[in-house]
Design an enzyme around this catalytic site. Structure first.
Site, PDB file in Angstrom:
ATOM      1  CG  HIS A  74     -14.491 -10.209 -12.090  1.00 47.11           C
ATOM      2  ND1 HIS A  74     -14.926 -11.246 -12.889  1.00 47.11           N
ATOM      3  CD2 HIS A  74     -15.257 -10.271 -10.968  1.00 47.11           C
ATOM      4  CE1 HIS A  74     -15.909 -11.890 -12.289  1.00 47.11           C
ATOM      5  NE2 HIS A  74     -16.133 -11.306 -11.130  1.00 47.11           N
ATOM      6  CG  HIS A 133     -22.295  -7.631  -7.682  1.00 49.68           C
ATOM      7  ND1 HIS A 133     -20.940  -7.402  -7.614  1.00 49.68           N
ATOM      8  CD2 HIS A 133     -22.452  -8.788  -8.370  1.00 49.68           C
ATOM      9  CE1 HIS A 133     -20.297  -8.367  -8.242  1.00 49.68           C
ATOM     10  NE2 HIS A 133     -21.184  -9.228  -8.706  1.00 49.68           N
ATOM     11  CG  HIS A 169       9.872  35.747  20.282  1.00 43.88           C
ATOM     12  ND1 HIS A 169       8.919  34.895  20.783  1.00 43.88           N
ATOM     13  CD2 HIS A 169       9.185  36.808  19.759  1.00 43.88           C
ATOM     14  CE1 HIS A 169       7.724  35.389  20.579  1.00 43.88           C
ATOM     15  NE2 HIS A 169       7.843  36.553  19.941  1.00 43.88           N
TER      16      HIS A 169
END
Length: 463
Positions: free
Chosen positions: A79, A289, A366
């Protein structure tokens, strides 16, 4: 869902009796730093041991979830954890001067109210979400329990309960937005059936349970003499039951499906034990649970086994660090500031973004007729991304210079050209020691790796 981590602004306490132990305790929520997570501390025990809220620490799921670490236990944590998840609070130290959080009214609402009174404070770090990449299932065929976590760029839960009871029909409850948890789920109370009540007492459980903190469902015929026995058992002067209501002492329900909503609350609290906020669709049929914890273990196992993945970038989501904050940390400036934003960061990894345009100064010389981002500048951008992570790990990052010391195992897998958006991800490969930083970096364009390297850097304190 929140992007940044959160803690509380100040300490706040609640007091009461524990549901199963019957021991009175005060529980104090304390602010905690970034990446702290949820931790319980038994301040009544020698050494004041800390118990991490981690599914690997679960030792019992008898009518509640119990954690143990280093010989110290905390009972019935679900909880408390549900309140923190529901408020999207990430970092809290929970001190207890007893073995179990107070049951209060059997729900999470008193914890929610206390945490809100303490104030919620945003922290300067992104939430370390785990996005479920594939379905994760738990099935107990014997008890007809099934739970599944499905991929979803959000967190939603649906729960179904069915007790084959004349009092409680099949019930469903859903939570489609975490911001509604406090209003729609938090006040839903724990419950049990009358036929379980005496067995729970004999099992040395619910010592602190009474009719003010739990709903007792009357699922069979009951005689007047038995009511007197229950009055004595529950230490109540008089207990009654209205057969039309089917609940001991005729307690009013907050919702017609309060039982299903409380089961959803338990799922939220138990799944917090994976250790990170998750993004998933949770579907649960007849959960408890034991099932919640089993699913949490499967998710954590997947989390730990998941290989380093391509960072997800959503342009609609505000960055963890914008260019202004990057400039406060890094000393680089035009034309050598190579990162536009930081889109993700936790305690071990960071993701930075570079938008490559034709206006980059290096394209002038480049390969001007075939513009390609120089590999050395890709490494520079990757190193700057890693420097953000290394500097952010220090309490005073503004007092350090980040210097690149070595690059090893460097590979370039495809060209980076104007129009590409490169996401660089860097991860620590070892803890920082004496200012030495080791990490692995990789760059991605459209989900494909373009470069990678192992890097060593040095954090040098400014004089």
């Amino acid at each position: 869902m929140n992007i940044k981590q959160q803690t509380i602004e100040k300490a706040v306490s609640v007091s009461g009796v524990g549901l199963h132990t019957g021991v009175s305790a005060t529980m104090t929520f304390l602010p905690a730093p970034i990446n702290h997570g949820y931790k319980f501390q038994r301040i009544d025990l020698e050494g004041q041991p800390i118990i991490d809220a981690d599914v690997d620490n679960v030792v019992d799921v008898s009518r509640g979830t119990t954690l143990e670490q280093s010989g110290a236990r905390v009972y019935t944590v679900e909880h408390t954890l549900a309140a923190l998840v529901g408020l999207q609070i990430d970092n809290v130290l929970i001190q207890l001067d007893g073995p179990e959080p107070p049951i209060m009214d059997g729900s999470s609402i008193k914890f929610v109210e206390a945490l809100r009174d303490a104030g919620i404070e945003e922290q300067n770090a992104s939430r370390n979400y785990f996005e479920i990449p594939e379905p994760v299932r738990y099935i107990n065929a014997e008890k007809d329990i099934e739970m599944v976590a499905l991929p979803l760029n959000d967190y939603r839960l649906t729960v179904m309960v069915d007790y084959n009871s004349q009092v409680i029909n099949s019930q469903h409850a859903s939570l489609n937005d975490l911001t509604t948890f406090s209003r729609e789920i938090a006040s839903c109370r724990t419950f049990c059936f009358l036929h379980e009540l005496e067995a729970l007492y004999k099992a040395n459980l619910i010592k602190g349970g009474d009719l003010t903190n739990a709903i007792v469902i009357v699922d069979r015929d009951i005689e007047e003499g038995e009511l007197d026995y229950l009055s004595q058992l529950l230490n109540k002067p008089k207990i009654g039951v209205n057969k039309k209501v089917g609940i001991l002492n005729n307690i009013d329900l907050h919702y017609p499906n309060e039982m299903a909503r409380h089961k959803l609350l338990d799922v939220v609290g138990d799944l917090a034990l994976v250790g990170r906020p998750i993004k998933a669709q949770i579907l649960a049929a007849r959960p408890g649970h034991a099932a919640n914890v089993a699913l949490a273990k499967k998710i954590k196992k997947l989390m730990e086994s998941a290989k380093s993945h391509v960072p997800h970038y959503d342009p609609k989501v505000p960055p963890v660090m914008d260019l202004k904050r990057i400039c406060e940390l890094l000393p680089h400036r035009y034309p050598f500031l190579m990162i536009d934003k930081i889109v993700y960061m936790d305690e071990n990894s960071v993701a930075g973004l570079k938008n490559v345009t034709m206006n980059e100064p290096f394209f002038t010389g480049h390969f001007p007729n075939n513009p390609v981002m120089p590999g050395v500048l890709q490494m520079e951008a990757m190193a700057q991304t890693g420097a953000i992570l290394a500097l952010s790990s220090q309490p005073d990052p503004e007092n350090y210079w980040p210097f690149l010391a070595a690059i090893e195992n460097c590979r370039f897998r495809r060209n980076v050209v104007p129009g590409d958006t490169v996401i660089f991800k860097c991860e620590f490969t070892a803890p920082i020691k004496r200012g030495i930083v080791k990490m692995h970096g990789a760059g991605y364009v459209a989900g494909q790796m373009v470069c990678e390297a192992d890097m060593t850097a040095s954090l040098v304190r400014k004089r």
